[in-house]
Design a protein around this motif. Structure first.
Motif, PDB file in Angstrom:
ATOM      1  N   ALA A 394       0.816  -1.214   0.000  1.00 30.30           N
ATOM      2  CA  ALA A 394       0.000   0.000   0.000  1.00 30.30           C
ATOM      3  C   ALA A 394       0.848   1.263   0.000  1.00 30.30           C
ATOM      4  CB  ALA A 394      -0.930   0.009   1.219  1.00 30.30           C
ATOM      5  N   SER A 395       2.109   1.166   0.450  1.00 28.09           N
ATOM      6  CA  SER A 395       2.995   2.328   0.486  1.00 28.09           C
ATOM      7  C   SER A 395       3.607   2.632  -0.871  1.00 28.09           C
ATOM      8  CB  SER A 395       4.106   2.118   1.518  1.00 28.09           C
ATOM      9  OG  SER A 395       3.566   1.916   2.804  1.00 28.09           O
ATOM     10  N   GLY A 396       3.391   1.765  -1.862  1.00 31.93           N
ATOM     11  CA  GLY A 396       3.934   2.004  -3.188  1.00 31.93           C
ATOM     12  C   GLY A 396       5.388   1.612  -3.304  1.00 31.93           C
ATOM     13  N   ILE A 397       5.920   1.762  -4.510  1.00 33.99           N
ATOM     14  CA  ILE A 397       7.303   1.384  -4.793  1.00 33.99           C
ATOM     15  C   ILE A 397       8.144   2.603  -5.176  1.00 33.99           C
ATOM     16  CG2 ILE A 397       8.810  -0.010  -6.270  1.00 33.99           C
ATOM     17  CD1 ILE A 397       6.512  -1.996  -6.546  1.00 33.99           C
ATOM     18  N   LYS A 398       7.668   3.398  -6.111  1.00 31.72           N
ATOM     19  CA  LYS A 398       8.441   4.551  -6.582  1.00 31.72           C
ATOM     20  C   LYS A 398       8.435   5.684  -5.559  1.00 31.72           C
ATOM     21  CE  LYS A 398       7.690   3.581 -11.486  1.00 31.72           C
ATOM     22  NZ  LYS A 398       7.180   4.102 -12.785  1.00 31.72           N
ATOM     23  N   ARG A 399       7.312   5.939  -4.972  1.00 37.28           N
ATOM     24  CA  ARG A 399       7.178   6.952  -3.918  1.00 37.28           C
ATOM     25  C   ARG A 399       7.762   8.294  -4.344  1.00 37.28           C
ATOM     26  NH1 ARG A 399       9.012   3.140   1.214  1.00 37.28           N
ATOM     27  NH2 ARG A 399       7.508   1.473   0.823  1.00 37.28           N
ATOM     28  N   GLY A 400       7.295   8.789  -5.477  1.00 41.95           N
ATOM     29  CA  GLY A 400       7.781  10.069  -5.966  1.00 41.95           C
ATOM     30  C   GLY A 400       7.388  11.242  -5.093  1.00 41.95           C
ATOM     31  N   TRP A 401       6.476  11.024  -4.135  1.00 46.30           N
ATOM     32  CA  TRP A 401       6.037  12.091  -3.248  1.00 46.30           C
ATOM     33  C   TRP A 401       6.987  12.308  -2.071  1.00 46.30           C
ATOM     34  CZ3 TRP A 401       5.824   9.242   1.073  1.00 46.30           C
ATOM     35  CH2 TRP A 401       5.517   7.883   0.934  1.00 46.30           C
ATOM     36  N   ARG A 402       8.004  11.461  -1.953  1.00 46.71           N
ATOM     37  CA  ARG A 402       8.918  11.580  -0.813  1.00 46.71           C
ATOM     38  C   ARG A 402       9.519  12.978  -0.726  1.00 46.71           C
ATOM     39  NH1 ARG A 402      12.578   6.052  -0.456  1.00 46.71           N
ATOM     40  NH2 ARG A 402      11.162   4.876   0.885  1.00 46.71           N
ATOM     41  N   MET A 403       9.891  13.347   0.500  1.00 45.11           N
ATOM     42  CA  MET A 403      10.464  14.676   0.677  1.00 45.11           C
ATOM     43  C   MET A 403      11.826  14.755   0.005  1.00 45.11           C
ATOM     44  SD  MET A 403      11.549  14.639   4.688  1.00 45.11           S
ATOM     45  CE  MET A 403      12.657  13.420   5.389  1.00 45.11           C
ATOM     46  N   LYS A 404      12.215  15.968  -0.356  1.00 45.26           N
ATOM     47  CA  LYS A 404      13.465  16.205  -1.068  1.00 45.26           C
ATOM     48  C   LYS A 404      14.630  16.177  -0.093  1.00 45.26           C
ATOM     49  CE  LYS A 404      14.104  20.348  -2.530  1.00 45.26           C
ATOM     50  NZ  LYS A 404      13.948  21.596  -3.303  1.00 45.26           N
ATOM     51  N   ARG A 405      15.611  15.328  -0.367  1.00 42.45           N
ATOM     52  CA  ARG A 405      16.833  15.264   0.446  1.00 42.45           C
ATOM     53  C   ARG A 405      18.008  15.018  -0.496  1.00 42.45           C
ATOM     54  NH1 ARG A 405      15.626  11.384   5.547  1.00 42.45           N
ATOM     55  NH2 ARG A 405      14.881  10.001   3.899  1.00 42.45           N
ATOM     56  N   GLU A 406      18.341  16.031  -1.272  1.00 39.41           N
ATOM     57  CA  GLU A 406      19.332  15.871  -2.323  1.00 39.41           C
ATOM     58  C   GLU A 406      20.748  15.758  -1.789  1.00 39.41           C
ATOM     59  OE1 GLU A 406      18.650  19.252  -4.774  1.00 39.41           O
ATOM     60  OE2 GLU A 406      16.823  18.424  -5.702  1.00 39.41           O
ATOM     61  N   MET A 407      20.981  16.177  -0.544  1.00 37.63           N
ATOM     62  CA  MET A 407      22.340  16.167   0.007  1.00 37.63           C
ATOM     63  C   MET A 407      22.445  15.245   1.227  1.00 37.63           C
ATOM     64  SD  MET A 407      22.904  20.261  -0.427  1.00 37.63           S
ATOM     65  CE  MET A 407      21.190  20.549   0.039  1.00 37.63           C
ATOM     66  N   ARG A 408      21.603  14.231   1.259  1.00 33.61           N
ATOM     67  CA  ARG A 408      21.638  13.305   2.389  1.00 33.61           C
ATOM     68  C   ARG A 408      22.881  12.429   2.331  1.00 33.61           C
ATOM     69  NH1 ARG A 408      20.656   8.183   2.986  1.00 33.61           N
ATOM     70  NH2 ARG A 408      19.585   7.915   0.988  1.00 33.61           N
ATOM     71  N   SER A 409      23.528  12.282   3.473  1.00 34.13           N
ATOM     72  CA  SER A 409      24.683  11.392   3.572  1.00 34.13           C
ATOM     73  C   SER A 409      24.207   9.949   3.636  1.00 34.13           C
ATOM     74  CB  SER A 409      25.506  11.728   4.822  1.00 34.13           C
ATOM     75  OG  SER A 409      24.688  11.655   5.982  1.00 34.13           O
ATOM     76  N   PRO A 410      25.075   8.970   3.407  1.00 30.02           N
ATOM     77  CA  PRO A 410      24.660   7.565   3.506  1.00 30.02           C
ATOM     78  C   PRO A 410      24.174   7.218   4.914  1.00 30.02           C
ATOM     79  CG  PRO A 410      26.750   7.748   2.345  1.00 30.02           C
ATOM     80  CD  PRO A 410      26.464   9.108   2.917  1.00 30.02           C
ATOM     81  N   ARG A 411      23.263   6.266   4.979  1.00 36.88           N
ATOM     82  CA  ARG A 411      22.796   5.753   6.272  1.00 36.88           C
ATOM     83  C   ARG A 411      23.761   4.651   6.698  1.00 36.88           C
ATOM     84  NH1 ARG A 411      16.988   4.962   3.637  1.00 36.88           N
ATOM     85  NH2 ARG A 411      18.460   4.464   1.979  1.00 36.88           N
TER      86      ARG A 411
END
Length: 425
Positions: A394-411
């Motif tokens: 139900a949460s989908g796969i592509k999830r294009g609505w996710r918030m923008k985090r263009e400079m996120r470091s690796p987890r």
């Protein structure tokens, strides 16, 4: 025996988490941005010296940050949460009692520790840094409020070398005189403004006020603060975080959402996150509220916001049951023709998992004995192999609505594909 409390606070926590796996950033200004890279929410000491203010919109300071060579990161809450847990595990291992106050703060009861509280705190501080890479400051006092003041002094004064014991200070009143009234734990902006108008500008002047007047004008909370500044413990010590009364999961979208299906996927994902938090504190919920809103700052665009609470037949922590309820609620309040900025869910009516009320009239599958073991298995897999290793369709796969985090470091510590690679030469 006189009580000795310590407040252990991680220094510039989000920025320190980014540096923990990037030693080349030591000494370089670092800032962390809010959701969707909106504004500055964390700064290293070097960034503070450049005059970068908290809450500054990124688009306004971007050019300056690039010109000054500031390292900029999108928020990485998976990393911050995991490193916070590691810091708290170290404290729990070496301190008799620990109360986790926030993601980067904890109170510790150091009464009677071998070698004295200050020496013990210095060893503890060195251990946390060596085991987690996170620098901390330690303030020690006879009450939690005094420990808070001492911690602030330990951070601001380099000569303390990260640890300050207020009770051992030759002039503790000087520290209280140095502490602005607005920086005293338990005194909010409204009371601080009122006290300044009366000529009470610092913690020492507040400590000398008449206790009956403080109780009358600032209620029992203000009285407790006054007594704590006088060295009388009034604020209880809890050996562990308190269970939440409500749980909220919400994020702004990376771009405006207009499609119903995208909104349903988003609310399903946020429900999944809220359910994980619910099970973590061994609780169940009897009601889930869903809400959505457009961007009120976009003048000239049609605006709409709404919320709906959906009661549950039986209190539960079963994610599929909660997703069904959340999607049903969202279907009822969603309206076509709007550009939505944000949606979320709130779990209310929380009660202990083992003490919930059941409904004799509820029909299966309102409550099934297999729900609990199934959810524990899903949580265990995701904890071991990384978030969303097992997810819900139900949460989908592509999830294009996710918030923008263009400079996120690796987890680095929670996702296998993003583990740090080390090469020997």
């Amino acid at each position: 025996m006189t009580r000795q409390y310590a407040l252990i606070d991680c220094n510039n926590f989000y920025a320190s988490c980014e540096r923990a796996f990037r030693p080349e950033l030591v000494g370089r200004p670092v800032v962390v941005l809010s959701n969707n890279d909106g504004c500055v929410i964390a700064r290293s000491a070097e960034a503070k010296e450049l005059g970068i203010e908290m809450g500054t919109p990124y688009f306004k300071c971007r050019a300056m940050l690039e010109r000054r060579g500031v390292a900029v990161f999108s928020s990485n809450y998976a990393l911050y949460g995991d490193l916070s847990a590691r810091v708290m595990q170290v404290l729990t291992r070496f301190c008799p009692s620990v109360e986790v106050y926030s993601i980067d703060e904890a109170f510790c009861d150091l009464t009677g520790v071998p070698g004295g509280a200050e020496a013990y705190s210095r060893r503890l501080r060195a251990t946390v840094l060596a085991w987690t890479g996170i620098p901390v400051s330690v303030g020690i006092g006879r009450t939690k409020t005094l420990a808070k003041l001492a911690n602030r002094f330990a951070k601001k004064q380099p000569r303390s070398r990260g640890v300050f014991d207020l009770a051992a200070s030759p002039d503790p009143d000087r520290v209280l005189r140095w502490t602005d009234i607005g920086d005293v734990w338990g005194i909010g902006p409204k009371h601080a403004k009122r006290l300044r108008a009366m000529g009470v500008a610092n913690a020492l002047q507040f400590r000398e006020l008449d206790r009956d007047w403080v109780q009358k004008k600032m209620t029992v909370t203000g009285l407790h603060t006054l007594l704590e500044l006088r060295g009388l413990p009034c604020i209880g010590f809890s050996a562990g975080p308190q269970d939440k009364k409500t749980i909220v999961s919400s994020r702004s979208f990376g771009h405006p959402v207009t499609l119903r299906e995208d909104m349903l996927e988003a609310v399903s994902q946020y429900t999944t996150r809220a359910a994980e938090k619910l099970r973590r504190q061994r609780s169940v919920t009897s009601s889930i509220m869903v809400f959505l809103q457009t961007n009120s700052f976009r003048l000239g665009q049609p605006q709409y916001s709404n919320a709906l609470s959906v009661p549950l037949v039986v209190a539960t922590a079963h994610t599929p049951t909660l997703i069904r309820a959340a999607r049903a609620g969202m279907e009822r309040i969603f309206r076509d023709g709007y550009q939505y900025k944000k949606c979320g869910v709130m779990l209310a009516g929380l009660e202990p998992e083992q003490g919930r009320w059941l409904n004799l009239l509820a029909l299966p599958p309102a409550h099934r004995p297999s729900d609990g073991p199934l959810m524990r298995t899903v949580d265990a897999l995701n904890n071991r192999w990384g978030r969303d290793t097992v997810s819900f369709a139900a949460s989908g796969i592509k999830r294009g609505w996710r918030m923008k985090r263009e400079m996120r470091s690796p987890r680095y510590t929670t996702v296998w594909d993003e583990l740090l690679t080390v090469q020997a030469r």
